[in-house]
Design an enzyme around this catalytic site. Structure first.
Site, PDB file in Angstrom:
ATOM      1  N   ASN A   8       0.877  -1.168   0.000  1.00  0.00           N
ATOM      2  CA  ASN A   8       0.000   0.000   0.000  1.00  0.00           C
ATOM      3  C   ASN A   8       0.916   1.220   0.000  1.00  0.00           C
ATOM      4  OD1 ASN A   8      -1.794   2.041   0.514  1.00  0.00           O
ATOM      5  ND2 ASN A   8      -2.491   1.250   2.491  1.00  0.00           N
ATOM      6  N   ARG A  93      -2.824  -2.407  -3.153  1.00  0.00           N
ATOM      7  CA  ARG A  93      -3.971  -1.522  -2.994  1.00  0.00           C
ATOM      8  C   ARG A  93      -3.884  -0.490  -4.116  1.00  0.00           C
ATOM      9  NH1 ARG A  93      -5.163   2.809   1.781  1.00  0.00           N
ATOM     10  NH2 ARG A  93      -7.235   3.360   1.064  1.00  0.00           N
ATOM     11  N   ARG A 241      -7.476  17.543   2.880  1.00  0.00           N
ATOM     12  CA  ARG A 241      -8.419  17.665   1.753  1.00  0.00           C
ATOM     13  C   ARG A 241      -9.690  18.361   2.212  1.00  0.00           C
ATOM     14  NH1 ARG A 241      -8.488  11.517   0.195  1.00  0.00           N
ATOM     15  NH2 ARG A 241      -6.582  11.223   1.378  1.00  0.00           N
ATOM     16  N   GLU A 331     -10.909   4.750  15.525  1.00  0.00           N
ATOM     17  CA  GLU A 331     -10.519   3.693  16.469  1.00  0.00           C
ATOM     18  C   GLU A 331      -9.924   4.252  17.760  1.00  0.00           C
ATOM     19  OE1 GLU A 331      -7.897   0.931  14.365  1.00  0.00           O
ATOM     20  OE2 GLU A 331      -9.256   0.991  12.657  1.00  0.00           O
ATOM     21  N   GLU A 379      -7.430  -3.514   6.050  1.00  0.00           N
ATOM     22  CA  GLU A 379      -7.417  -3.508   4.580  1.00  0.00           C
ATOM     23  C   GLU A 379      -6.429  -4.535   4.024  1.00  0.00           C
ATOM     24  OE1 GLU A 379      -6.920   0.599   5.364  1.00  0.00           O
ATOM     25  OE2 GLU A 379      -8.164   1.167   3.654  1.00  0.00           O
TER      26      GLU A 379
END
Ligand code: ADP
Length: 395
Positions: A8, A93, A241, A331, A379
């Site tokens: 990733n 990924r 972002r 989390e 993931e």
């Protein structure tokens, strides 16, 4: 022993994991998990102990200056660690699969050029994801290279969720809402029923709140709606972002501020969000510790937009039975979870403060629906499972 390596890659980091394959099954806990961070400063490769998540080893990545030099360093380290094991396949990924790819795919030249064409839709991720494919193919030529897409899980959404109110030709060209973080949502959708006896097939909203943040409405295990759209800019404010933005603002920046497309992109991707509003940091931990009133404003905006999106996703599904928090902020930050749940009380959520502060899995009061939960995402495991399934099919 055979292994599956997952990669990733971002603009300043490479994360990896190695999963053993035993008796034709992927082990659920990786044998090794690590990350190379700090490519914009002093890069360090950290490797974690799998049983307790604690740091096992931190290696200064001497001689690594950029991604080009980082790849041989990281892949060489993995190869040394594997000693005489064989890399069966590498699962990558890949952030954007466009309209064409709705499930994982084996890399070949055609797939590579189709995915390169999507670089403009995900400039902060796609080129780095694809660079990993070239590096891993060179390192392990015998291994299959598999692309697992962040967009794929959302391809089940109803058409009305996917289209913009733009002239039709744009949708025909692929200007639609794709959605991202699909590997995380897929993992949670598969894990949730085991954790939540109360809602085996219910209406779930998953809040993936990390540096990149989005939410997804999942009904009967399938994506119904999500906050990110054509690119990963839409929806919630993120570390840097902007999240949802009136497109008129983009026109204003170009026409009145004389900003070039590159400058606008840099502003929206790298200088906005929590960083832009606070002018302190894009990192939630730092904002929570800061006494700067602008840091508080940035957190307030994050919570406000999160609560609004929960309402919107509940509307898209016709109700909500459970809210699941995941990723770095979801989390680890009881404060943000509590504030979002308090702002969502009108939907019936009732937080169990003790459970939330203790970091329990269930954080809402018993016998109250909708319920609220924390489930760590995984993931890498999703990538490893997809990769193994595809490779096993072709054997
Ligand atoms: P990504 O995978 O998108 O890079 P992560 O899922 O690792 O991001 O999440 C990073 C975010 O999680 C950062 O904003 C970080 O500050 C936040 N985070 C991690 N731990 C905590 C914590 N204990 N309290 C608040 N925020 C936290």
């Amino acid at each position: 022993m055979e292994n599956i390596v997952t990669l990733n890659a971002g603009s300043s980091s490479i994360k990896f994991a190695v999963f053993d394959v035993k008796d034709s099954e992927v082990e659920r806990d990786p044998a090794i998990r690590g990350q190379l961070l700090g490519l914009d400063g002093e890069p360090v490769l950290s490797v974690f102990e799998m049983k307790n998540g604690k740091l096992r080893e931190a290696v200064r990545a001497n001689g690594v200056r950029d991604l080009d030099s980082a790849w041989p360093f990281v892949l060489g380290w993995i190869e040394d660690a594997l000693s005489d094991s064989t890399v069966l396949a590498v699962g990558h990924r890949v952030v954007h699969g466009g309209a064409e790819y709705s499930s994982p795919v084996l890399f070949n030249d055609e797939v590579m050029s189709a995915l390169q064409e999507l670089i403009t839709l995900a400039p902060g991720h796609q080129p780095y994801n694809l660079a990993g494919v070239s590096a891993a193919s060179e390192k392990w030529p015998q291994a299959k290279q598999i692309a697992c897409f962040d967009t794929a899980f959302h391809r089940t959404q109803p058409r009305v969720e996917q289209i913009f109110a733009l002239p039709r030709q744009f949708a025909d060209e692929g200007v639609i809402r794709y959605g991202f973080h699909g590997l995380s949502y897929e993992y949670i959708a598969q894990t949730a029923p085991q954790n939540m006896e109360e809602i085996p097939c219910g209406k779930i909203i998953v809040a993936h709140l990390g540096a990149g943040a989005s939410m997804c409405a999942i009904k009967g295990g399938k994506s119904i709606a999500t906050t990110m759209g054509f690119t990963a800019l839409d929806g919630l404010p993120m570390a840097t972002r902007c999240g949802s933005l009136d497109p008129g603002v983009v026109l204003y920046l170009i026409e009145n501020k004389n900003m070039s497309p590159g400058e606008v992109a840099d502003c929206l991707y790298a200088k906005s969000g929590l960083l832009g509003v606070s002018n302190v940091s894009g990192d939630m931990r730092k904002l929570e510790k800061s006494s700067d009133p602008c840091a508080t404003k940035a957190i307030d905006l994050f919570v406000h937009r999160s609560a609004r999106e929960i309402g919107s996703l509940a509307a898209a599904m016709g109700g909500v039975d459970a809210l699941i928090f995941t990723a770095g902020i979801g989390e680890n930050s009881p404060v943000i979870r509590e504030r979002i749940l308090e702002a969502s009380r009108w939907l019936g959520f009732e937080i169990n403060r003790e459970a939330n502060n203790a970091g329990n899995r269930k954080i809402s009061k018993d016998r109250i629906l909708p319920s609220a939960w924390v489930i760590p995402t995984n993931e890498e495991l999703m990538i490893a499972l997809h990769t193994h399934r595809l490779v096993a099919k072709r054997r």
